[in-house]
Design a protein around this motif. Structure first.
Motif, PDB file in Angstrom:
ATOM      1  N   ILE A   1       0.854  -1.181   0.000  1.00 50.58           N
ATOM      2  CA  ILE A   1       0.000   0.000   0.000  1.00 50.58           C
ATOM      3  C   ILE A   1       0.889   1.229   0.000  1.00 50.58           C
ATOM      4  CG2 ILE A   1      -2.218  -0.742   0.953  1.00 50.58           C
ATOM      5  CD1 ILE A   1      -1.048  -0.109   3.720  1.00 50.58           C
TER       6      ILE A   1
ATOM      7  N   LYS B   1      -8.172   1.587   0.678  1.00 46.04           N
ATOM      8  CA  LYS B   1      -7.628   1.179   1.972  1.00 46.04           C
ATOM      9  C   LYS B   1      -6.559   2.155   2.442  1.00 46.04           C
ATOM     10  CE  LYS B   1      -8.656  -3.656   1.814  1.00 46.04           C
ATOM     11  NZ  LYS B   1      -8.167  -4.991   1.503  1.00 46.04           N
ATOM     12  N   VAL B   2      -5.792   2.620   1.472  1.00 44.69           N
ATOM     13  CA  VAL B   2      -4.768   3.608   1.805  1.00 44.69           C
ATOM     14  C   VAL B   2      -5.433   4.872   2.332  1.00 44.69           C
ATOM     15  CG1 VAL B   2      -2.996   5.065   0.835  1.00 44.69           C
ATOM     16  CG2 VAL B   2      -3.182   2.686   0.112  1.00 44.69           C
TER      17      VAL B   2
ATOM     18  N   LEU C   1       2.007   1.188   8.088  1.00 48.73           N
ATOM     19  CA  LEU C   1       2.056   1.885   6.816  1.00 48.73           C
ATOM     20  C   LEU C   1       3.497   2.052   6.340  1.00 48.73           C
ATOM     21  CD1 LEU C   1      -0.702   4.500   7.545  1.00 48.73           C
ATOM     22  CD2 LEU C   1      -0.759   2.769   5.765  1.00 48.73           C
TER      23      LEU C   1
ATOM     24  N   ILE D   1       0.706   8.464   1.117  1.00 50.13           N
ATOM     25  CA  ILE D   1       0.046   8.538   2.420  1.00 50.13           C
ATOM     26  C   ILE D   1       0.754   9.624   3.202  1.00 50.13           C
ATOM     27  CG2 ILE D   1      -0.649   7.284   4.469  1.00 50.13           C
ATOM     28  CD1 ILE D   1      -0.277   4.734   2.957  1.00 50.13           C
ATOM     29  N   ASN D   2      -0.011  10.636   3.509  1.00 52.06           N
ATOM     30  CA  ASN D   2       0.603  11.767   4.195  1.00 52.06           C
ATOM     31  C   ASN D   2       0.248  11.692   5.672  1.00 52.06           C
ATOM     32  OD1 ASN D   2       1.622  14.180   5.024  1.00 52.06           O
ATOM     33  ND2 ASN D   2       0.692  15.380   3.363  1.00 52.06           N
ATOM     34  N   LEU D   3       1.216  11.343   6.484  1.00 55.91           N
ATOM     35  CA  LEU D   3       0.932  11.164   7.912  1.00 55.91           C
ATOM     36  C   LEU D   3       1.354  12.374   8.735  1.00 55.91           C
ATOM     37  CD1 LEU D   3       1.990   7.441   8.416  1.00 55.91           C
ATOM     38  CD2 LEU D   3      -0.225   8.384   7.832  1.00 55.91           C
TER      39      LEU D   3
ATOM     40  N   ASP E   1      -6.603   3.410  -4.258  1.00 51.94           N
ATOM     41  CA  ASP E   1      -6.710   2.348  -3.255  1.00 51.94           C
ATOM     42  C   ASP E   1      -7.393   2.901  -2.009  1.00 51.94           C
ATOM     43  OD1 ASP E   1      -6.462   0.335  -1.489  1.00 51.94           O
ATOM     44  OD2 ASP E   1      -4.335  -0.054  -1.872  1.00 51.94           O
TER      45      ASP E   1
ATOM     46  N   ARG F   1       4.591  14.363  -5.761  1.00 50.78           N
ATOM     47  CA  ARG F   1       3.880  13.175  -6.242  1.00 50.78           C
ATOM     48  C   ARG F   1       3.477  13.342  -7.707  1.00 50.78           C
ATOM     49  NH1 ARG F   1      -0.783  10.660  -7.260  1.00 50.78           N
ATOM     50  NH2 ARG F   1      -1.951  12.605  -7.235  1.00 50.78           N
TER      51      ARG F   1
ATOM     52  N   GLU G   1       0.874   3.596 -10.764  1.00 51.39           N
ATOM     53  CA  GLU G   1       0.237   4.565  -9.872  1.00 51.39           C
ATOM     54  C   GLU G   1       1.186   4.941  -8.732  1.00 51.39           C
ATOM     55  OE1 GLU G   1      -3.143   6.728  -8.385  1.00 51.39           O
ATOM     56  OE2 GLU G   1      -2.912   5.664 -10.293  1.00 51.39           O
ATOM     57  N   VAL G   2       1.393   6.236  -8.586  1.00 55.00           N
ATOM     58  CA  VAL G   2       2.195   6.698  -7.454  1.00 55.00           C
ATOM     59  C   VAL G   2       1.237   7.080  -6.349  1.00 55.00           C
ATOM     60  CG1 VAL G   2       3.798   8.431  -6.632  1.00 55.00           C
ATOM     61  CG2 VAL G   2       4.002   7.555  -8.952  1.00 55.00           C
ATOM     62  N   SER G   3       1.333   6.382  -5.231  1.00 52.71           N
ATOM     63  CA  SER G   3       0.393   6.686  -4.168  1.00 52.71           C
ATOM     64  C   SER G   3       1.095   7.426  -3.042  1.00 52.71           C
ATOM     65  CB  SER G   3      -0.230   5.408  -3.639  1.00 52.71           C
ATOM     66  OG  SER G   3       0.725   4.712  -2.884  1.00 52.71           O
TER      67      SER G   3
ATOM     68  N   LYS H   1      -9.820  11.142  -6.638  1.00 53.18           N
ATOM     69  CA  LYS H   1      -8.743  11.692  -7.444  1.00 53.18           C
ATOM     70  C   LYS H   1      -7.930  12.704  -6.649  1.00 53.18           C
ATOM     71  CE  LYS H   1      -9.734  11.404 -12.277  1.00 53.18           C
ATOM     72  NZ  LYS H   1     -10.790  11.869 -13.178  1.00 53.18           N
ATOM     73  N   GLN H   2      -8.648  13.509  -5.873  1.00 50.23           N
ATOM     74  CA  GLN H   2      -7.964  14.537  -5.116  1.00 50.23           C
ATOM     75  C   GLN H   2      -6.990  13.940  -4.115  1.00 50.23           C
ATOM     76  OE1 GLN H   2     -10.924  17.116  -3.534  1.00 50.23           O
ATOM     77  NE2 GLN H   2     -10.769  18.476  -5.301  1.00 50.23           N
ATOM     78  N   ILE H   3      -7.385  12.839  -3.537  1.00 45.08           N
ATOM     79  CA  ILE H   3      -6.505  12.203  -2.572  1.00 45.08           C
ATOM     80  C   ILE H   3      -5.306  11.600  -3.286  1.00 45.08           C
ATOM     81  CG2 ILE H   3      -6.375  10.343  -0.883  1.00 45.08           C
ATOM     82  CD1 ILE H   3      -9.406  10.991  -0.394  1.00 45.08           C
ATOM     83  N   GLY H   4      -5.503  11.239  -4.518  1.00 45.81           N
ATOM     84  CA  GLY H   4      -4.353  10.863  -5.320  1.00 45.81           C
ATOM     85  C   GLY H   4      -4.106   9.380  -5.397  1.00 45.81           C
ATOM     86  N   THR H   5      -5.035   8.605  -4.899  1.00 43.24           N
ATOM     87  CA  THR H   5      -4.851   7.173  -5.026  1.00 43.24           C
ATOM     88  C   THR H   5      -6.202   6.523  -5.214  1.00 43.24           C
ATOM     89  OG1 THR H   5      -4.207   5.158  -3.922  1.00 43.24           O
ATOM     90  CG2 THR H   5      -4.829   6.992  -2.518  1.00 43.24           C
TER      91      THR H   5
ATOM     92  N   GLN I   1       2.538  17.046  -2.524  1.00 38.10           N
ATOM     93  CA  GLN I   1       1.657  16.754  -3.652  1.00 38.10           C
ATOM     94  C   GLN I   1       2.337  17.098  -4.971  1.00 38.10           C
ATOM     95  OE1 GLN I   1      -1.149  15.257  -3.910  1.00 38.10           O
ATOM     96  NE2 GLN I   1      -1.951  15.152  -1.820  1.00 38.10           N
TER      97      GLN I   1
ATOM     98  N   GLN J   1      -5.108   6.389   6.049  1.00 40.07           N
ATOM     99  CA  GLN J   1      -4.636   7.754   6.205  1.00 40.07           C
ATOM    100  C   GLN J   1      -5.610   8.567   7.051  1.00 40.07           C
ATOM    101  OE1 GLN J   1      -2.766   9.860   3.186  1.00 40.07           O
ATOM    102  NE2 GLN J   1      -2.613  11.366   4.814  1.00 40.07           N
TER     103      GLN J   1
END
Lengths: 308, 269, 327
Positions: B58, C53-54, B123, B99-101, C51, B85, B95-97, C45-49, B82, C58
């Motif tokens: 993920i 679950k991600v 994560l 997660i911004n924590l 998936d 990314r 796909e580049v994902s 789309k805005q979140i960028g993924t 962003q 988050q």
């Protein structure tokens, strides 16, 4: 008069809306097996009276008894004796004829499927009864209207201007049908109309209403002198001709226009009158028997005072 | 005709009464519910167990840190992370994902706490790139108002910072030995003020500290930001005179992208 | 009486108005579904993924981070905790909250349509019920039967209640069936937050709890049904008083729309609380959406709706059984 109680009894019926008295002090009776005419010009209060008879309008004063039950106090019992068409037979166009009948049958007690079937046969709608009412002709709607009025096996049928909008053939048909009903089912019929001729052809007795008041009640036969006919004369010169006619004892002049003279007189003496006129150098340019109108009747009944 | 008739009767009434009853029950239930509220029924700790790893891959970017990683000051709300990314996505087919924590206002102590939470560590396991900004709040907010900065307090904060960064990096490495960590250095938002000299000194010292700690770990890259904004803070800083603006973030992102794409080609596959 | 009610229902069915309403639903629900799907897609789309679950993880972590902040009031913390529980449930049960299934659409749909869309559908049926008999003249045949007038009217009212129920339930069923094509048909057990209360402008969370979505749906549709019945009853009165179906419908449309407008425009004007059509959003009490109008509570809403219904019914019955049928 009759030994049995009247089917419909109306006493001193009045209706006032606001300050206007629409119907005043109306009294009449309809006997069993009788076709009763209710005659009057448009706006005389016929429809208001009929609506009171079937409970759509509350009378301001007076009493209505149907089959012995007072309509106001025992509505259910009284109205059970009545089948009616008020104005046009407005049925549900989006239901079939049969569904319409079943619809109204569910609002009464004791209407069996067999009876519905019998009525359909009686009004001769067997072929089209399962089609939507919106596809029906006016005559068929009228017959379906009568069918729904007959559903509760009423003692009296109240029909408001039943010939309205029908063609001559339809009117003849309806007339025959009503006679048949009275003959076969023994019910009374109350018919309103503004056409004298129609009442004359159909009814036994008549009540005549004008400006909200009854002006005459009695047998239709006595209404118009059958031995006399309304005759239209065209004479030249008119004035001296009128003088001649007025001197004859059996001639009753009723109306005079610039060209015509209307009189009542026996039909078989026209030749005799014609001879006398010719003898006095008056040219007869036209002789024509005409049907008496309600207007004439009023003139006759009231001596001209109702003419406005 | 007749059975047909009966069927119609029955079906109409069944439908009518059924819909009526269902909704009646619903409305009664809701009125009972709303008029006599029940106490919260789900305050149990059962939820704590649920954060188990679900899928092995993920997200490729997992970012940590403070308001800089959140993007505060950028009118578009993107921030360097962003922008980065998006740039990366352009050169990548997959796909580049992200997660911004990051948590706005976080100090290194806050991040230290966060990093120990099971959710975070889960994560981190799947991350390939871990950008990180931390320390700004320790230095400029933790050490009190700038005008009367006490060098002793700052020094104390620096030691805590040092220890925390060490802990954080150690923890990340424990979870993920492969990911590249990019740690942004500090810049001096007050470079154009009268106390610039002193603050410059602090910033340099802290950056040095960070670099020293970083040197102990593999695949951790220090990205300086000091030089980015020093000469023309007005152009690159937001009106709060603390966070970068969009231009500033763009510069940060450019740096990061350059570093990532230059790396052994793993991002350009 | 059953025969009379059957008559009325038969007429309603045969008049095709009910089918028109179903047709409206069948056309509009896919449009709403599409709109909702678009919104969700854009959000993703805005979140960028893609998936979910991600995204969810988050969100959970974001909220946990917020929990650590000392500036947060206690009641908000409780609320956030519940939110986290809800989201963890999604993760645990493999439910994608951004493509949440037809039941969630049903829930959103009823919450949005309770104050305007559903009432309008109900008005289509109700405004016509008596006035159509008046204007077509069939009332004369109806009232010259050996049946008391109040019974005729009662049978109409009962069948109106049935029709209203049918409309509300059809909305539920159709929105389920049609949106399921896009969102999938699962999600009945999804936990939904409920039980928010407001006191003096503050959100009380002590009664907040999770309930399975099917239960929530049953209650939400039940509440919207109550609102619809009030609308139906008032339209019924209008239908008795106004001869023309068109003007009756116009009056009701104006009333419902102005109720909605008043709610938006002048929520601080206390008097509008007593106007039934500002009180239709009963589902807000269930969902915990902030109530716009000041000082509005559930007992007040129910009371106002109930009072309007009773007054409307009495007016309808008194007028109908006393009135002269002149048409």
């Amino acid at each position: 008069m009759n030994q049995t109680a009247p089917v419909l009894e109306v006493k001193k019926l009045s209706k006032q809306i606001g300050k206007r008295k629409i119907v005043e002090d109306i009294t009449f009776e309809v006997q069993k097996g009788e076709i009763f005419g209710f005659l009057g010009p448009n706006g005389a209060g016929k429809t208001t009276t009929i609506r009171m008879l079937v409970g759509l309008i509350r009378p301001t004063e007076g009493m209505i008894q149907i089959g012995g039950y007072p309509l106001q106090d025992q509505f259910i019992e009284a109205i059970s004796q009545v089948g009616c068409i008020v104005e046009n037979p407005e049925l549900y166009p989006y239901l079939t004829g049969r569904e319409n009948l079943e619809h109204f049958a569910r609002m009464m007690t004791g209407v069996t499927d067999e009876w519905i079937h019998e009525i359909i046969r009686l009004v001769e709608l067997e072929e089209r009864i399962d089609e939507l009412v919106k596809t029906y002709s006016l005559g068929m709607r009228q017959r379906l209207g009568i069918a729904q009025a007959l559903l509760g096996s009423p003692k009296i049928l109240i029909l408001d201007e039943p010939t309205n909008g029908l063609d001559p053939a339809g009117i003849r048909e309806l007339r025959a049908f009503i006679r048949k009903l009275v003959h076969e089912q023994g019910i009374s019929v109350f018919i309103s109309s503004h056409i004298l001729h129609e009442i004359q052809l159909m009814c036994d007795r008549v009540a005549i209403i004008n400006k909200g008041k009854i002006v005459y009640t009695g047998p239709v036969r006595e209404l118009v002198h059958e031995e006399e006919t309304r005759i239209e004369w065209r004479l030249d010169p008119l004035q001296s001709g009128v003088q001649v006619l007025k001197e004859l004892s059996f001639v009753r002049p009723v109306e005079q226009t610039e060209e015509h003279l209307y009189v009542y007189m026996p039909l078989d003496r026209i030749a005799e009158v014609n001879e006398q006129l010719t003898a006095k150098q008056i040219k007869v340019t036209g002789i024509r028997p005409v049907q008496a109108t309600l207007e004439d009747l009023f003139l006759q009944l009231t001596g001209g005072e109702t003419k406005s | 005709m007749h059975s047909n008739h009966r069927m119609r009767w029955i079906s109409i009434f069944v439908v009518a009464i059924a819909s009526f009853s269902i909704l009646l029950i619903g409305s009664i239930m809701s009125l009972i519910e709303l008029f006599r509220p029940q106490a919260s029924n789900l305050q149990t700790p059962a939820s704590q167990k649920t954060a188990s790893p679900t899928s092995p891959t993920i997200g490729r970017i997992v970012s940590l840190g403070d308001s800089l990683t959140r993007g505060i000051g950028d009118d578009s709300g993107k921030g360097y992370i962003q922008l980065f990314r998006e740039q990366l996505q352009k050169s990548s087919k997959s796909e580049v994902s992200l997660i911004n924590l990051s948590v706005s206002g976080a100090t290194s102590t806050d991040l230290r706490k966060q990093i120990s939470q099971p959710e975070t560590s889960n994560l981190l396991k799947s991350a390939e790139i871990i950008p990180l900004t931390i320390g700004g709040n320790d230095l400029f907010r933790g050490s009190g108002r700038l005008e009367n900065t006490d060098p002793a307090t700052v020094e104390k904060a620096r030691l805590t910072y040092q220890e925390n960064v060490d802990f954080i990096l150690k923890e990340i490495r424990k979870q993920n030995s492969k990911a590249t960590i990019f740690m942004f250095g500090l810049y001096n938002p007050f470079g154009d003020l009268s106390e610039a000299k002193q603050t410059n000194e602090f910033v340099a010292k802290w950056n040095e500290t960070a670099q020293q700690v970083i040197a102990k770990y593999d695949r951790v890259v220090f990205i300086p930001t000091y030089d980015l904004f020093q000469l023309d803070p007005k152009r690159y800083l937001f009106t709060d005179h603390f966070h970068p603006n969009q231009n500033g973030y763009q510069r940060m992102a450019n740096r990061l992208t350059q570093l990532v794409i230059d790396q052994e080609g793993m991002e350009t596959k | 009486m059953i025969g009379l009610v059957y008559n009325e229902m038969l007429k309603m069915v045969r008049k095709k108005r009910l089918w028109v309403i179903l047709g409206i639903l069948v056309i509009l629900i896919p449009i709403f579904t599409y709109a909702q799907a678009q919104t969700l897609e854009r959000a993703a789309k805005q979140i960028g993924t893609s998936d979910w679950k991600v995204v969810l993880k988050q969100q959970i972590i974001d909220q946990q981070n917020r929990l650590t902040s000392s500036r947060l009031p206690e009641e908000w913390k409780a609320f956030i905790k519940l939110n986290i529980q809800q989201q963890e449930y999604y993760l645990k049960n493999n439910i994608d909250p951004t493509a949440p299934g037809a039941p969630t659409f049903m829930r959103k749909f009823v919450e949005e349509s309770v104050s305007l869309f559903l009432p309008l559908l109900v008005v289509i049926i109700a405004a016509d019920l008596v006035s159509s008999e008046l204007s077509s003249g069939t009332i004369k045949l109806l009232l010259t039967r050996p049946v008391r007038r109040w019974k005729v009217l009662l049978s109409k009212y009962i069948s109106l209640l049935f029709a209203t129920s049918f409309i509300v339930l059809s909305t539920a069923i159709l929105s389920y069936l049609l949106s399921g094509v896009v969102f999938g048909y699962g999600g009945w057990d999804l936990p939904v937050l409920s039980g928010f209360q407001e006191k003096n402008g503050a959100l009380l969370t002590e009664f907040v709890h999770l309930m399975p979505q099917w239960k929530y749906l049953l209650m939400a549709y039940g509440l919207s049904w109550l609102a619809c019945i009030t609308v139906a009853t008032v339209s019924f009165m209008v239908s008795v008083l106004v001869r023309s179906t068109a003007s009756g419908m116009g009056i009701m449309l104006a009333a419902i729309i102005s109720g909605n407008l008043l709610m938006q425009l002048s929520p601080t004007w206390g008097a509008i609380k007593y106007f039934a059509f500002t009180q239709l959003r009963l589902t807000d009490y269930l969902s915990g959406r902030p109530i716009l109008i000041e000082g509005m509570t559930l007992p007040l809403s129910i009371g106002v709706l109930g009072a309007w219904s009773v007054v409307a019914l009495i007016t309808a019955f008194v007028s109908f059984s006393r009135r002269d049928v002149l048409a």
